[in-house]
Design an enzyme around this catalytic site. Structure first.
Site, PDB file in Angstrom:
ATOM      1  CE1 TYR A  28      -3.849  -2.196   0.107  1.00  0.00           C
ATOM      2  CE2 TYR A  28      -2.878  -3.378   1.738  1.00  0.00           C
ATOM      3  CZ  TYR A  28      -3.902  -3.354   1.108  1.00  0.00           C
ATOM      4  OH  TYR A  28      -4.593  -4.322   0.728  1.00  0.00           O
ATOM      5  CG  HIS A 105      -9.073  -0.012  -5.341  1.00  0.00           C
ATOM      6  ND1 HIS A 105      -9.462  -0.278  -4.099  1.00  0.00           N
ATOM      7  CD2 HIS A 105      -9.847  -0.278  -6.241  1.00  0.00           C
ATOM      8  CE1 HIS A 105     -10.995  -0.677  -4.201  1.00  0.00           C
ATOM      9  NE2 HIS A 105     -11.368  -0.815  -5.679  1.00  0.00           N
TER      10      HIS A 105
END
Ligand code: DHK
Length: 157
Positions: A28, A105
């Site tokens: 991430y 995302h």
């Protein structure tokens, strides 16, 4: 609150995005949610938009935020995180909100586990941005503002 003449773009983030920066940084990225919001705020200022940010680890709170956004926000950038792959309730609330939305995302869910390859909102958003880390939120803002301008200005009210 919406400022006169400036589109209000609401950013909604789902579960575990409050711990960005320390959460699986290899997946991430190292940016925290505060870092991302700072970049988005600067970009919005350059583009003449106003931002509002919301993050929750609770599905019902996200549903309520989307309901409140109806008639109030001009556009929405949403990362439902884990709920992307499971939540009919968030999809329904998005339809109720009736606001042009971009799904974002940090990772590219399509290149990960099979259960991440479906999204309950993919067919009701204007478009999707994935795989560019925190910068994806800036891309989403820019794409959404361009969409709103092309669609004839402020929408969702
Ligand atoms: C964030 C999550 O928390 C995951 O559950 C999703 C998404 C992907 C992201 O890449 O931003 O599967």
């Amino acid at each position: 609150m919406k400022k006169a003449g400036r589109p209000l773009i609401l950013f909604v983030d789902g579960p575990n995005l409050n711990v960005l920066g320390t959460r699986e940084p290899e997946v991430y990225g190292k940016m925290t949610l505060a870092d991302i919001r700072r970049e988005v705020t600067l970009a919005a200022r350059r583009e003449g938009a106003v931002t509002d940010f919301f993050q929750s680890n609770h599905e019902g709170e996200i549903v309520e935020k989307l309901q409140e956004a109806r008639g109030r926000a001009d556009g929405l950038v949403i990362n439902p995180a884990g709920y992307t792959h499971t939540s009919v309730a968030i999809r329904d609330a998005l339809l109720y909100a009736g606001i042009p939305a971009v799904e974002v995302h940090l990772s590219n869910p399509s290149s990960r586990e099979p259960f991440r390859r479906t999204s309950t909102i993919e067919d009701v958003v204007v478009g999707r941005i994935a795989g560019f880390g925190g910068f994806g939120y800036v891309l989403a803002l820019s794409a959404l503002l361009n969409h709103l301008r092309e669609a004839g200005g402020v929408a969702g009210r």
